[in-house]
Design a protein around this motif. Structure first.
Motif: not given
Length: 814
Positions: A90-94, A351-362, A385-387, A403-405
């Motif tokens: 989880g920490q290594l995979l982008a 999506i610029p960074a790994d995040a948890v979806l809170l509201r809306g249908t992705g 996931y970002a990207g 975010v990882s530039q």
């Protein structure tokens, strides 16, 4: 490219690839009488093949023999078992999905073209690896693999098996960064120690008043010097031999091959003289040669680290994101985004960074990452996931990892967005460098039969000096350092380039194509006026909720004007260049062009005559056209000065999705020779640019990065113009901050100047090497002097290129 109506091309002789290096052979390839099926592009490739064949080493041409394998699979069992941990992955995979996983490894052992070739062919050694791409300057390799076929542990074990074990440290796991390798410092220190002591023992040879000392201790000093030089050969000079050997194994003669040959000749000759009692040898020259070449390598590495031109622009990325706070929405740079913050991602935004979806249908489109074009559905509580790019209603997300530039850079440089390569200055330098190494070997070998009958010691000096003084690296450094310095200058002025090669493309451009809305016009300053039947409060809120989902400049301006609501939108669909539709609170809403909402052509023509300086967003509610919002166009303040600077040197064109009501105004701005096209769909824009390129033109497209993604990718160089909220588009080659739009002509002129700088550094490098090789063949240089001059010539070329670029920047007021 021929058109569909063109007659078929005449049959041509198929191109033959060299059996050794793989390059295209000439019309009359060189062949081996014993093996007529083989063909070679030059005598050098033929000679290397014959050498390998004579030693039964031709199996090295086959990857199925696992070339370079050093670590056995059974060695150190369990050493990589920790990579099976979900927490570590989880920490290594982008990026991770059931069909694809991606991550980037740091490979400090990487140092030559052979390393790149092997690392980018990992998929041939493990079928579970989809692709691997090398970033040589950062010593990194981005690997994509299929989790169903192989595992992260197997990928790492493969890298270790072929000699490139990745550096997985606490830095990758979120702790303190790992310090750079100290190997070079140890090698340099050992060479300095040996060089100093060998020089002291060589003093009896240099001065006549120590002849008695030489007679009594000369033989002893010779053996002692050899003992001090042996660690230098085995440790300090190891990198040169490793690089030369790996180059040969991968069918490539690199710069370290002649250097290794010279070191070997010098050391073997010295051992022979000491062993036979003929003299003390040349161990002082040998240790000094290694010492000064390591200094050159150290200085060059420090110069790379200091300039950091390869990815320095990432610190200037203007990519922004909508942050949700107590004070409402605001746009911030992704560099400021922290874990725990909430963001809003609209339709077609990345999506610029790994995040948890809170509201809306992705509906997340991961085609930029995985190549899969089918959107992946996501519901509240799932990781996104970002990207990925959202396709549908706006989402509310909570960031779980900053975010990882570097990751955004990888996305920007995804192979899916690479363009057809043209012959470049760097390619010329590489080709010249290849012939330069061959010329060096010919001169070095030719100096032996010339000098040996006259002076055997002079023959050795000339042979070694030629191998050492030859420096094609100065030629190869000219282009990346000049264009890299240019990249940094432009980044500081808010033009953010994908890589240094874009500078060269901008310098060669002859045609500039502009989008209109959001590029030539400043939508934020436009006045908004509504025409049509009055809208009720709920209807206005429904329209505001719909347009808030889009990143189009007109939609964003209208959402601000109507004070966008948070009402959910169902069944959102956006047609690029046309409009968007959706259902809000049970009401079907459409917003876009007249044709998109169903307005009759006659009514559209009547509406278009009211004002020639406005754009329109038509509104349809429940299938009935209600009216339209008029945006009075305000052109950017610097537009006239930019066009005045460009019109004298470039062919200009405008591609607009709007109607032609502003044709007279644009003609006045662009002049009579510019081409103006209206009612252009995204496909029309792409086809127009493709046509220009078929005519042999070098095209730069300037657009807003939204509806122009295809055109930006089709152009030789695509520049996405951005305002406060940047819509990151991997298809573009550069991002231009709207505040620096007035410098567009200056940027292009500066790029032209940088090409002249590269040519000047080429001339300087040729002069260095011509003079140096001439004197070395004559025996005027000792190996030590050659070792000192080689890094000096490389460093001077780097400094010369950087200073000239800075001078060009100052002359252009950048």
């Amino acid at each position: 490219m021929p058109t569909l109506l063109a007659p078929p091309a005449p049959a041509t002789t198929p191109l033959l690839a060299c059996s050794h290096c793989g390059d295209t052979c000439p019309d009359e390839p060189i062949r081996l009488p014993a093996e007529p099926a083989l063909h070679f592009c030059c005598q050098g490739c033929k000679a290397v093949y014959e050498l390998l064949a004579a030693s039964n080493l031709c199996t090295y041409y086959r990857l199925d023999e696992k070339p370079g394998q050093k670590v056995k699979e059974v060695e150190l069992p369990g050493r990589f078992d920790y990579l099976d941990s979900e927490a570590v992955q989880g920490q290594l995979l982008a990026f991770r999905s059931p069909t694809l996983a991606r991550l980037t490894f740091s490979i400090p052992q990487m140092h030559c073209a052979s390393c790149i070739w092997l690392l980018e062919n990992l998929f041939k050694l493990n079928p579970g690896i989809s692709s691997s791409r090398v970033n040589f300057l950062r010593r990194e390799v981005a690997v994509s693999y299929q989790p169903a076929v192989t595992s992260l542990k197997e990928v790492v074990k493969l890298l270790a098996a072929v000699g490139y074990e990745p550096r997985i440290t606490l830095a990758e796991l979120g702790a303190q960064p790992h310090h750079a390798s100290r190997t070079l410092y140890y090698q340099l220190g050992l060479a300095a120690f040996a060089f100093g002591n060998v020089m002291l023992m060589a003093f009896p040879d240099y001065f006549s008043f120590t002849e008695a000392l030489q007679q009594g201790f000369g033989q002893f000093f010779g053996w002692l010097s050899m003992a001090l030089s042996l660690p230098v050969l085995l440790v300090s000079a190891r990198g040169f031999y490793q690089s030369a050997w790996q180059g040969l194994r991968q069918r490539y003669i690199n710069l370290d091959f002649p250097i290794s040959l010279g070191l070997t000749a010098l050391f073997v000759t010295s051992v022979f003289e000491v062993a036979t009692g003929r003299g003390p040898g040349y161990f002082d020259s040998f240790t000094g040669l290694v010492f000064f070449m390591l200094i050159g390598k150290w200085v060059q590495q420090r110069s790379y680290d200091a300039l950091r031109f390869d990815r320095d622009f990432t610190s200037y990325f203007p990519v922004a994101v909508t942050l949700l706070g107590q004070d409402g929405e605001k746009s911030i740079s992704v560099k400021e985004l922290k874990a725990g913050q909430r963001i809003r991602v609209r339709n077609q935004e990345i999506i610029p960074a790994d995040a948890v979806l809170l509201r809306g249908t992705g509906q997340i489109d991961y085609s930029f990452v995985s190549g899969e074009s089918v959107p992946v559905p996501k519901v509240a509580g799932e990781i996104v996931y970002a990207g990925g790019r959202q396709v549908g209603e706006a989402l509310e997300l909570e960031v779980v990892r900053e975010v990882s530039q570097g990751y955004l850079t990888q996305l920007w440089n995804n192979p899916a967005f690479q363009k057809e390569e043209k012959v470049s200055l760097e390619t010329y330098a590489n080709k010249v460098g290849r012939y330069f190494v061959a010329l060096t070997l010919v001169l070095a070998l030719g100096s032996i039969p010339y000098w040996y009958p006259r002076d055997p010691q002079m023959a050795l000096r000339a042979f070694t000096s030629v191998l050492v003084i030859a420096c094609p690296c100065a030629l190869s450094l000219a282009t990346p350092f000049a264009l890299g310095a240019a990249l940094r200058v432009q980044g500081r002025r808010q033009l953010y380039l994908k890589n240094a090669a874009v500078v060269e493309t901008l310098g060669r451009a002859d045609t500039i194509v502009f989008d209109k809305t959001g590029t030539l016009t400043d939508v934020k300053r436009s006045e908004v006026e509504y025409q049509g039947r009055p809208l009720t409060g709920p209807e206005r809120q429904a329209v505001a909720a719909l347009v808030a989902q889009s990143t189009h400049p007109l939609s964003q301006r209208l959402a601000t004007e109507l004070q966008a609501s948070a009402w959910p939108v169902q069944g959102l669909r956006e047609v690029p260049g046309q409009g968007l539709r959706g259902t809000v609170a049970g009401l079907e809403v459409k917003a876009g062009s007249a044709a998109f909402v169903g307005l009759a052509p006659a009514a559209e023509a009547s509406a278009s005559t009211t004002d020639s300086l406005q754009s329109r967003v038509h509104i349809s509610l429940a299938g009935e056209v209600a009216g339209c919002y008029l945006f009075r166009n305000v052109y950017r303040d610097d537009l006239r000065s930019v066009l005045n600077g460009l019109g004298r040197r470039y062919r200009l064109a405008v591609l607009s999705g709007d109607n032609d009501t502003e044709q007279d105004r644009l003609r006045q701005l662009f002049g009579p020779e510019a081409e103006l096209r209206f009612r252009q769909t995204p496909q029309d824009k792409l086809d127009y640019i493709a046509g220009l390129r078929q005519q042999g033109r070098t095209v730069v497209m300037v657009g807003d990065g939204l509806n122009d993604a295809g055109a930006l990718q089709q152009a030789d160089a695509g520049i996405a113009l951005t305002d406060t909220l940047s819509n990151f588009s991997p298809a573009c080659d550069a991002i231009l901050d709207a505040g620096s739009f007035g410098r567009l002509s200056t940027f292009l002129n500066f790029s032209k100047d940088c090409l002249q700088v590269v040519l000047a550094t080429f001339v300087l490098s040729f002069c260095y090497n011509g003079i140096g090789l001439g004197l070395a063949v004559q025996g005027r240089f000792t190996p030590i002097v050659s070792a000192i001059l080689m890094p000096i010539s490389s460093l001077s070329v780097m400094v010369f290129a950087t200073l000239l670029v800075r001078l060009a920047a100052r002359m252009n007021r950048l």
